[in-house]
Write a protein that holds these residues in place. Structure first.
Motif, PDB file in Angstrom:
ATOM      1  N   SER A  76      41.165  49.235  36.011  1.00  0.00           N
ATOM      2  CA  SER A  76      40.791  48.155  36.912  1.00  0.00           C
ATOM      3  C   SER A  76      40.540  46.892  36.109  1.00  0.00           C
ATOM      4  CB  SER A  76      39.531  48.510  37.710  1.00  0.00           C
ATOM      5  OG  SER A  76      39.719  49.663  38.498  1.00  0.00           O
TER       6      SER A  76
ATOM      7  N   VAL B  85      38.754  43.044  36.933  1.00  0.00           N
ATOM      8  CA  VAL B  85      38.079  42.154  37.859  1.00  0.00           C
ATOM      9  C   VAL B  85      38.050  40.745  37.280  1.00  0.00           C
ATOM     10  CG1 VAL B  85      35.963  41.666  39.118  1.00  0.00           C
ATOM     11  CG2 VAL B  85      36.669  44.026  38.747  1.00  0.00           C
TER      12      VAL B  85
ATOM     13  N   THR C  61      40.765  41.705  42.158  1.00  0.00           N
ATOM     14  CA  THR C  61      40.924  42.876  41.314  1.00  0.00           C
ATOM     15  C   THR C  61      42.381  43.330  41.278  1.00  0.00           C
ATOM     16  OG1 THR C  61      38.671  43.613  41.822  1.00  0.00           O
ATOM     17  CG2 THR C  61      40.177  45.246  40.906  1.00  0.00           C
TER      18      THR C  61
ATOM     19  N   TYR D  39      44.817  46.606  39.694  1.00  0.00           N
ATOM     20  CA  TYR D  39      44.729  47.976  39.219  1.00  0.00           C
ATOM     21  C   TYR D  39      46.023  48.389  38.529  1.00  0.00           C
ATOM     22  CZ  TYR D  39      41.004  48.072  42.735  1.00  0.00           C
ATOM     23  OH  TYR D  39      39.889  47.793  43.493  1.00  0.00           O
TER      24      TYR D  39
END
Length: 114
Positions: A21, A23, A77, A79
């Motif tokens: 991930s 952010v 975000t 991924y």
């Protein structure tokens, strides 16, 4: 000014999976493209995949299949789902926010054992 923080790296056995991930925070406006890159010891940094604000995806050479990039714009975000990992996937994985210039995260280590 934008800051990126990656998470989800670690040690995994060959054949396993990880989900990374990233952010983004700070000045997140007008980030049209985000991406994942990796760099193994002694090798150049290579692109895994990029994704635009409107989900146009581009995969690096040989990356499509085992790797999948997705994005949640509301959470700022991105991924990276990684499957069927191999020892040669061992590298530092970096998140990038791409505008006229590229901002990099600090990276997260992924180690795949044989």
């Amino acid at each position: 000014q934008v800051q990126l923080v990656e998470s989800g790296g670690g040690l995994v056995q060959a054949g396993g999976s990880l989900r990374l991930s990233c952010v983004a925070s700070g000045d997140v406006s007008d980030i049209l493209v985000m991406g994942w890159y990796r760099q193994a010891p002694g090798k150049e940094r290579e692109m895994i995949a990029t994704i635009t604000l409107y989900d146009i995806v581009d995969y690096g050479k040989g990356m499509k299949g085992r790797f999948r990039i997705t994005r949640e714009n509301a959470k700022n975000t991105v991924y990276l789902q990684m499957n069927s990992l191999k020892p040669e996937d061992t590298a530092v994985y970096y998140c990038a926010a791409i505008r006229t210039t590229t901002t990099w995260g600090p990276g997260t280590q992924v180690t795949v054992s044989s």
